[in-house]
Each structure stands twice: as C-alpha cells, then as structure tokens.
Design a protein around this motif. Structure first.
Motif, short mmCIF file in Angstrom:
data_model
loop_
_atom_site.label_atom_id
_atom_site.label_comp_id
_atom_site.label_asym_id
_atom_site.label_seq_id
_atom_site.Cartn_x
_atom_site.Cartn_y
_atom_site.Cartn_z
N SER A 248 0.75 -1.25 0.07
CA SER A 248 -0.21 0.08 0.02
C SER A 248 0.89 1.32 -0.06
CB SER A 248 -0.89 -0.12 1.24
OG SER A 248 -0.35 0.16 2.38
N GLN A 249 1.94 1.03 0.51
CA GLN A 249 2.67 2.33 0.57
C GLN A 249 3.28 2.88 -0.71
OE1 GLN A 249 5.78 0.98 3.38
NE2 GLN A 249 4.55 1.43 5.16
N ALA A 250 3.37 1.86 -1.70
CA ALA A 250 3.84 2.45 -3.03
C ALA A 250 2.73 2.61 -4.04
CB ALA A 250 4.68 1.07 -3.65
N LEU A 251 1.47 2.74 -3.44
CA LEU A 251 0.33 2.93 -4.08
C LEU A 251 0.20 4.43 -4.48
CD1 LEU A 251 -2.55 0.62 -2.52
CD2 LEU A 251 -1.49 0.40 -4.84
N ALA B 2 -8.43 4.12 0.82
CA ALA B 2 -9.12 3.11 0.78
C ALA B 2 -8.19 1.96 1.11
CB ALA B 2 -9.66 2.69 -0.60
N ALA B 3 -6.93 2.01 1.02
CA ALA B 3 -5.79 0.96 1.54
C ALA B 3 -5.91 1.12 3.04
CB ALA B 3 -4.50 1.21 0.93
N VAL B 4 -5.83 2.21 3.65
CA VAL B 4 -5.64 2.36 5.17
C VAL B 4 -6.79 1.58 5.61
CG1 VAL B 4 -5.97 3.91 6.94
CG2 VAL B 4 -4.24 4.42 5.09
N ARG B 5 -8.02 1.89 5.14
CA ARG B 5 -9.40 1.47 5.74
C ARG B 5 -9.26 -0.29 5.63
NH1 ARG B 5 -11.95 5.58 2.75
NH2 ARG B 5 -12.13 4.32 1.21
N LEU B 6 -8.87 -0.65 4.55
CA LEU B 6 -9.01 -2.27 4.36
C LEU B 6 -7.99 -2.78 5.45
CD1 LEU B 6 -9.11 -2.15 0.49
CD2 LEU B 6 -10.81 -2.96 2.02
N ILE B 7 -6.76 -2.30 5.42
CA ILE B 7 -5.75 -2.92 6.37
C ILE B 7 -6.11 -2.67 7.61
CG2 ILE B 7 -3.41 -2.50 7.16
CD1 ILE B 7 -2.55 -1.56 4.25
N SER B 8 -6.74 -1.80 8.16
CA SER B 8 -7.35 -1.48 9.42
C SER B 8 -8.39 -2.62 9.88
CB SER B 8 -7.94 -0.04 9.59
OG SER B 8 -8.65 -0.02 10.80
#
Length: 401
Positions: free
Chosen positions: A146-149, A156-162
């Motif tokens: 996600s850090q390279a997105l 959205a990546a932060v929410r999904l990983i959470s």
C-alpha cells in the motif's frame, strides 16, 4: 463518446398481442477504431464523488481497466494491446466471463485437520497461533504494498488494512478464549466433531436407499477419526473470528460478517460450524435451559433451502449423537431442526401434515410431500417408492412436544 440505439417504431393503436413485432431483442452495438485504439474509460474519482465502497473497489480492481460501460447491458472489448488500448468495444446483453476457481493455499497445514481440532490435544493452541501468524504476515505484505500505491488509493488501503487488523485481533481473542475458557474449548471441540461426522455422511455415505434394501452397515468411531476432512483456511479463520466476538465491543456487532465466496467455495460448512458452536455453548453454559431456538437461518431461494436443509439435518444428527454421549454437559433435551417455507412447500400444522400422510399411505406410488427425501444420516428414503403395508417403511412420525 456515447452511442445509443433508439427504436423509432410507432403504432397509432398498439395491440398487446403483437407488440413484440415492434421490439428489438438482444441488439448488439460494436464500435471499431483505427490508429491508436481506444483508451481506458475515465474513472469517476476525477470528479470526487466516490463512496468509500467505490474507492475500495477501485483499489482492488485497479489492474482491471474498463474500456466501456453499458447502460442496461454489459460490454466486452478486444484483447488489450501493449499500449493498454483496445481496437473495438461492443455491448453484451448477457455478459459471459470465466471465473477461475478459488484454490486454497496452506492445504498442508496440519491444524486445518478437523479431527485434530475436535480432539484438541496438547499443542493445538500453539498451532492455531502459528496459523494466525501467517495471516499477520499477509497483512504486513499488504501494508508494504500500500505504501507504493498512488495517493488516490491510500485512504481505501488504510481502511482495508485496518479492518484486516481488527479481524486478526478478533481471531487472536478467539484463540485466547479457547486457551483460557474450558467451556468455550468444549463447545469448539464438539462443533468440530459434529462437522467431522456431518461431512462423512454428507459426502457419499448417505446415498439414497429403500427401507427394503439390505441394511447398510453404519461407520464405527474409528472411521470418523481416520477421516482426512479439513477446513479451508478461510473457514477456520471465520470460525475463530466468531469465537473471538466480544459482546462488550459494539464494533464487533455493528457490521455483518459476510462470507463472500463463489458456489462450492465452502460457505455452508463455515456457517454450520459456527451454528453448532453456538448451540453447544448455550447448552454447556446452562444444560437445563440452554436449549430452545439458538440459530435462525433464512434462505432466499426455494431450491437452495431444500438442499441446505438436508445438509443442516445431517449436522443436527451428529450434534444429537454427541449430546446423548455428553448429556451431563449438554442437557437432556434433544437437539432438533425445524423448517418453515410456507403452506405450498410444507404443511403448516400437525393436522394438515396428518391428512397428507394418511392420503400418502393409500397411494400405489407415493410422492413425498415433505422436505426431507431421505434420512440425512443413513440415506434411507423417507417415503418408499411403492405402497407398503409395513408402516415402519414410512419414516414419518409426529408429536406435539
């Protein structure tokens, strides 16, 4: 570019009997271009109107670029060139796509063996912890990815990983409860044993037979425990997730835990295991009053209802065998199953059921009006294929208890 087809046919006095003659059915529109081809369809996020769900879908399907959209239909396109363009797009009234099977990984992991979980020998807690460590590793890999997105994908990546991390926390709490609470551990063991027995009978043993056929030898205890039945990783994860649900944490109950898998992926076994766990947990906590209606299942399709009811019935048979063996822990009241699908599918009262059964006894080639066509445990037909003077060949009894 928007391409539209209009039916300009006009009838001064339209008749309902020949209106179809003026209609267009399954029309296809196809657009081809020369030169550089057709580029990807512009994303709606350019105007900043995406919901959280749409943002997450954009992230998950960021590599599947659309080249057209249909209004009231689907679309397809040519093969994608090296320059990420296509040379034609067309409408599809009935879109077709081959969905690849979902193939589980970690199939060699011993902790997935259902008999192993049912026996719950020393070391099981450590093995479950190692199983969840692999899930944690996957979350860490997602975090790195996600850090390279692109920036637009980050929220959205932060929410999904959470949410993934919250699910892992619940699963670890489930393992912790299995380790610290003997009642939870017993309910988990009994649920796994029930599923082990249910799978043995549902996957081939309980083939249809007539009551007049040669009696089928029932499996012995070793047959069950020698079974190689095992969970798919997501099934065991879902089980542990539900064991780890905390009544005091409202965030565990605000969302619905949805199992999103294609047909044949194992959804039924996953929720049946949780249902069995809940039934056993209630009875262990209160053997005298822990019975009653513990689980309500609702289906949307009639054919699906009948098929799922048969599988659930096999599980209830397995659970009742365990209850009789462990009556001191699980109480004296039987574990039973009921079905309501409306008057057209099943009698609504004992009186109606009795009338249908009495009429059935007079038929030369009786047709089963009830939902269970055969015993879910031994496979014997509930109703014989031909009229019989031996009442016991009709597997129907009723009581007002």
């Amino acid at each position: 570019v928007t391409v539209t087809l209009l039916n300009t046919s006009f009838e001064e006095e339209p008749s309902p009997h020949n209106c179809s003659e003026k209609c267009l059915f399954q029309v296809a529109l196809r657009c081809e271009v020369d030169g550089d081809g057709i580029g990807g369809y512009p994303s709606a996020d350019n105007i900043g109107r995406l919901s959280h769900e749409e943002e997450e879908l954009e992230l998950l399907h960021r590599h599947a670029k659309p080249y057209s959209i249909g209004h009231g239909c689907g679309t397809s396109n040519s093969e994608i060139s090296e320059s990420s363009t296509v040379y034609w797009v067309q409408t599809e009234i009935i879109p077709q796509v081959e969905v690849p099977p979902v193939i589980p990984t970690m199939t060699e992991d011993l902790i997935l063996n259902i008999g192993r979980l049912a026996s719950f020998e020393d070391g099981t807690i450590e093995e479950l912890g190692a199983f969840l460590d692999k899930y944690a590793l996957w979350i860490n890999q997602n975090t790195t990815t996600s850090q390279a997105l692109e920036v637009r994908y980050q929220p959205a990546a932060v929410r999904l990983i959470s949410r993934q991390q919250h699910a892992l926390d619940r699963m670890r709490l489930g393992v912790e409860r299995l380790n610290s609470d003997p009642d939870i551990r017993d309910a988990f063991r009994f649920a796994n044993e029930s599923m082990l027995r249910q799978m043995f009978h549902s996957r081939g043993f309980a083939k249809r037979r007539e009551a007049s056929d040669v009696a089928r030898e029932m499996p012995n205890e070793n047959d069950y425990w020698k079974s190689k039945a095992q969970w798919r990783p997501f099934q065991l994860a879902f089980f542990l997730l539900c064991v780890g649900s905390d009544k005091t944490q409202t965030e565990d109950f605000a969302p619905v835990d949805l199992i999103w898998f294609p047909t044949g992926g194992g959804k039924t076994e996953a929720y049946l295991a949780v249902a069995a766990f809940q039934v056993f947990k209630r009875r262990i906590s209160d053997p005298e009053r822990g019975g009653g209606t513990a689980v309500i299942t609702r289906y949307t399709l009639r054919l699906l209802t009948a098929q799922q009811f048969q599988r659930t019935a096999a599980l209830v048979c397995a659970m009742e065998i365990i209850r009789r063996r462990e009556s001191l822990k699980l109480g004296k009241s039987s574990i039973t199953l009921g079905l309501w699908i409306g008057r057209k599918g099943s009698p609504n009262t004992f009186a109606d059921a009795s009338k249908e059964f009495e009429a059935l006894l007079l038929e030369e080639r009786p047709k089963n009006p009830f939902q269970l066509l055969s015993c879910p445990w031994c496979g014997t037909s509930i109703i014989p294929s031909r009229k019989s003077d031996v009442l016991t060949t009709y597997g129907v009894t009723a009581s007002n208890d």
